[in-house]
Design an enzyme around this catalytic site. Structure first.
Site, mmCIF file in Angstrom:
data_model
loop_
_atom_site.group_PDB
_atom_site.id
_atom_site.type_symbol
_atom_site.label_atom_id
_atom_site.label_comp_id
_atom_site.label_asym_id
_atom_site.label_seq_id
_atom_site.Cartn_x
_atom_site.Cartn_y
_atom_site.Cartn_z
ATOM 1 N N LEU A 87 -9.359 10.464 6.109
ATOM 2 C CA LEU A 87 -10.432 9.220 6.788
ATOM 3 C C LEU A 87 -12.156 9.006 6.823
ATOM 4 O O LEU A 87 -12.198 10.335 6.502
ATOM 5 C CB LEU A 87 -10.028 8.970 7.888
ATOM 6 C CG LEU A 87 -8.608 7.701 7.520
ATOM 7 C CD1 LEU A 87 -8.095 7.340 9.669
ATOM 8 C CD2 LEU A 87 -8.437 7.076 6.815
ATOM 9 N N LYS A 120 -6.782 6.648 17.012
ATOM 10 C CA LYS A 120 -6.855 7.672 16.039
ATOM 11 C C LYS A 120 -6.136 8.729 16.997
ATOM 12 O O LYS A 120 -7.329 9.136 17.536
ATOM 13 C CB LYS A 120 -7.975 8.150 15.420
ATOM 14 C CG LYS A 120 -7.917 8.749 14.500
ATOM 15 C CD LYS A 120 -9.346 8.769 13.983
ATOM 16 C CE LYS A 120 -9.515 9.647 12.680
ATOM 17 N NZ LYS A 120 -8.612 11.747 12.903
HETATM 18 S S1 IVH Z 1 -3.867 6.545 8.686
HETATM 19 C C1 IVH Z 1 -5.675 7.936 5.202
HETATM 20 N N1 IVH Z 1 -3.642 6.445 11.415
HETATM 21 O O1 IVH Z 1 -6.382 10.902 10.618
HETATM 22 C C2 IVH Z 1 -5.184 8.767 5.956
HETATM 23 N N2 IVH Z 1 -4.705 8.489 10.475
HETATM 24 O O2 IVH Z 1 -8.529 11.417 9.572
HETATM 25 C C3 IVH Z 1 -5.028 8.239 7.127
HETATM 26 N N3 IVH Z 1 -4.471 10.334 12.387
HETATM 27 O O3 IVH Z 1 -4.717 12.283 8.426
HETATM 28 C C4 IVH Z 1 -3.575 7.883 8.233
HETATM 29 N N4 IVH Z 1 -3.732 8.727 13.821
HETATM 30 O O4 IVH Z 1 -4.000 13.091 11.109
HETATM 31 C C5 IVH Z 1 -3.968 7.003 9.934
HETATM 32 N N5 IVH Z 1 -3.216 5.310 13.541
HETATM 33 C C6 IVH Z 1 -3.530 6.618 12.667
HETATM 34 C C7 IVH Z 1 -4.015 7.717 12.993
HETATM 35 C C8 IVH Z 1 -4.741 9.250 11.675
HETATM 36 C C9 IVH Z 1 -4.599 9.750 13.339
HETATM 37 C C10 IVH Z 1 -5.471 11.239 11.534
HETATM 38 C C11 IVH Z 1 -4.519 11.606 10.795
HETATM 39 C C12 IVH Z 1 -5.397 11.423 9.383
HETATM 40 C C13 IVH Z 1 -6.248 12.022 9.458
HETATM 41 C C14 IVH Z 1 -7.998 11.600 8.662
#
Ligand code: IVH
Length: 682
Positions: A87, A120
């Site tokens: 992200l 997150k």
């Molecule tokens: S959405 C596009 N939703 O954050 C990929 N990610 O910095 C992101 N993460 O690798 C997926 N909580 O491990 C998403 N509610 C959440 C999240 C989340 C933690 C982590 C995930 C990702 C990382 C990216």
């Protein structure tokens, strides 16, 4: 109990399983406080006892079989069906507003966009694949393309359903990949660290490290002891009857229906103002939330709009991670030491009195270079303010001059390399360099880099140094000719540990070309650039041949080779790659690696796009996407977008109210596509 009771026992087993599953859901998904561990444990115990007497009713996917299976020798690599992305971060409301502006500009017009907000989590991203409702594979993110199969360990996490059957949803998907975060609660970390302290083991710095460490255990029983949790946040590759979700919020609802815990705070926001309210509200709850979090993930809720916005590099454009401001703490700089990197650059490192900041213990931070130390006015013995945001490396932001005693010492760059004694030279810009190609410090750092890229986890820095001191290895290629007998003779290495080391090395000899190139430690060639090179050339031989082609123009490096034509590769990389492959020592090292059994696996060359060789002109207003997005899609497929119509144009894409380009195209007989036709060929 007699075998003749089987008829009566089977329904009891089924009932027990269903009740245990219900309690599990109530506890993990509904967060029902009235479910006590005692009832859950008692029912589980009864079930286990019945199954001991009636093993014919055992079922590998039943909840009581979470901790089953033997310890593994190693984890097997798995290719993700679709890339696991990262992200982009926003560190302020202003950056969030800029993100929204970009989103709205790309979507064209000032349309209302719904956003979906969720917490997150600060853990480890994992992917779970379910076929016909059964968990068939669980994997780590790895480099986003390839992860490791850790199904056995993930099965030990109670909040991950092993089977989607029996949750009141008759129509579970035929196929679904669920992505989410494996997390460890703050309380569990505290307990784990207390235990580690008692046993004299190293403490985990934060919940993320502890979660990652737990899932890397080859023995699932050890992973189970860590009591991890899981929160689902995304769906991929969904195959199901009926209508698929059209919004990210509906995906979350489906995940919940299927038995996955999701963030209990998640919410749809109608505009950025509401998003900011969400962020502020969670900021207040955050300290008491049982799990580590480092921000809020905000996405465009509508999945069609997500698709239109697409992905840039490693991150989607339709999502952003808002990160809460860094936490600060004060500590004392006890010393400044020098680290000689694998390229010879000297980096000063501040050693602190260990202190807790943003949920983890910090004991050192890089000071980058002498200029930085001078800018801060930092002396050894100073009290400083350090700052750390989530997973960002800590940094010194300020010196508290008022706390000086007069005993502080000014730092001086050493004149000679502390490791090999060679006179230090002033390099490019602000860097100080040890020019000795054979400096053992460089060599040591290089070895560490090499084994970490090859994922030879058994060989930590201490073991590598020991092997070097004992003369078992002189360079990284020697690792692959180590013998069990060499290692087990060393003091403190038993037969078992020697065997584990050899086994792991053996299993890592085959490596994708991209990682092989990264492992070589070529200046400016990190993970991404190595991948670009590997995808372009496909094989090592082709890359070496291209890098050693003589200059065509004789004046500029750009004439040198095909490398220059690769997207994202600039002159600095071009120079270091060509320098590297024109150095005999490096070529000999590669030969030695190959001789010792290392295989850089061929990679699929990036396919030429469907639009390669086609030229497009855009005219008029497109209703479903902005001009920028249309342009990007064409370029992404290998086509070109031109400004004016000529005979060389393959297609003119005409939106509403096309300009004179439309008429010119008609006159010249160039094919005109409506927006609908254009979307179709995309
Ligand atoms: S959405 C596009 N939703 O954050 C990929 N990610 O910095 C992101 N993460 O690798 C997926 N909580 O491990 C998403 N509610 C959440 C999240 C989340 C933690 C982590 C995930 C990702 C990382 C990216």
């Amino acid at each position: 109990m007699k075998k003749s009771d089987a008829k009566r026992i089977q329904p009891r087993i089924q009932k027990l399983r269903a009740e245990i599953a219900r309690l599990r859901d109530a506890y993990h998904i509904e967060n029902a406080p009235n479910v006590t561990d005692d009832i859950y444990d008692s029912l589980t115990r009864e079930l286990k006892m019945l199954l001991e007497d009636y093993p014919e009713f055992d079922d590998i996917n039943a909840p009581e079989n979470r901790i089953a299976g033997k310890p593994l020798d190693k984890f097997i690599k798995v290719k993700h069906e679709s890339r696991m992305l990262s992200l982009n971060d926003a560190f302020s409301y202003k950056e969030l507003q800029d993100w929204e502006k970009r989103v709205k500009k790309l979507l064209g017009g000032d349309r209302q966009v719904n956003y979906f907000c969720e917490v997150k989590f600060d853990g480890l991203a994992v992917s779970l694949v379910y076929e016909k409702g059964q968990l068939i594979r669980g994997a780590t993110r790895g480099d986003g393309f390839v992860g490791e199969n850790i199904t056995q360990n993930l099965k030990t996490i109670e909040s991950i359903p092993i089977s989607l059957i029996g949750r009141g949803v008759n129509d579970f998907p035929d196929y679904i990949e669920v992505r989410g975060e494996a997390v460890l609660s703050k309380k569990t970390l505290e307990e784990l660290n207390k235990k580690n302290e008692k046993e004299g083991k190293t403490l985990f710095a934060n919940t993320r490290n502890a979660a990652a460490g737990s899932l890397r255990q080859l023995d699932p029983a050890l992973a189970a002891e860590r009591r991890l949790d899981f929160f689902a946040y995304d769906i991929k590759n969904l195959v199901m009857n009926g209508a698929k979700p059209k919004n990210h919020s509906v995906e979350h609802a489906l995940l919940k229906e299927l038995g996955f815990p999701v963030d209990p705070h998640d919410a749809i926001c109608k505009n950025l103002k509401e998003v900011i309210v969400f962020i502020k509200k969670f900021e207040k709850i955050r300290p008491d939330f049982p799990y580590g979090t480092d921000g809020v993930v905000i996405s465009v809720d509508n999945l069609d709009l997500q698709e239109t916005l697409g992905i840039i590099g490693k991150a989607p454009r339709f999502m952003v991670a808002f990160k809460y401001p860094a936490e600060r703490a004060t500590t004392v700089v006890e010393d400044i030491i020098i680290n000689v990197g694998r390229t010879g650059v000297l980096t000063p490192l501040a050693i602190f009195t260990p202190t807790l900041v943003a949920g983890s213990t910090v004991s050192k931070a890089t000071l980058h270079n002498l200029d930085q130390i001078e800018r801060l006015g930092l002396k050894i013995g100073d009290t400083v303010v350090i700052e750390k945001a989530g997973d960002v490396i800590p940094k010194v932001v300020e010196v508290l001059v008022g706390l000086r005693t007069g005993k502080e010492k000014k730092f001086k760059m050493p004149e000679f390399c502390s490791v090999c004694g060679t006179k230090i030279e002033k390099g490019d810009l602000v860097a100080y360099i040890c020019p000795n190609k054979k400096c053992p410090a460089k060599n040591e750092r290089y070895l560490e880099h090499f084994v970490s890229v090859f994922e030879i986890y058994e060989l930590g820095p201490k073991i590598l140094r020991r092997f070097k001191d004992e003369g078992l290895i002189t360079d990284a290629a020697d690792i692959f000719t180590l013998l069990k007998a060499d290692i087990e003779l060393l003091e403190r290495f038993g037969e078992k540990s020697a065997e584990n080391i050899i086994k792991e090395i053996e299993s890592k000899k085959k490596i994708p070309l991209s990682r092989f190139l990264w492992a070589l430690g070529i200046l400016h060639v990190g993970e991404e650039t190595a991948r670009d090179l590997a995808e372009h050339f496909g094989t090592l031989k082709k890359l070496i041949t291209s890098a050693s082609l003589p200059a065509q123009t004789g004046t500029t490096l750009a004439g040198l080779s095909e490398i220059d034509s690769i997207e994202n590769i600039g002159p600095a990389v071009l120079k270091s790659v060509t320098d590297f492959f024109n150095d005999k020592n490096n070529l000999n090292f590669i030969k030695k690696l190959e001789k010792n059994g290392v295989v850089a696996q061929k990679m699929e060359r990036k396919k030429r796009g469907r639009f390669t060789g086609l030229n497009f002109v855009l005219t008029g207003t497109l209703s479903n996407m902005s001009r920028e997005i249309a342009k990007e899609k064409i370029i992404g497929l290998g086509g070109k977008v031109m400004g004016s119509v000529s005979k060389n144009i393959s297609y003119v894409v005409a939106g509403v109210d096309p300009g004179s380009k439309f008429n010119t195209a008609q006159k010249l007989g160039v094919k005109i596509l409506s927006e609908k036709e254009f979307v179709k060929i995309l």
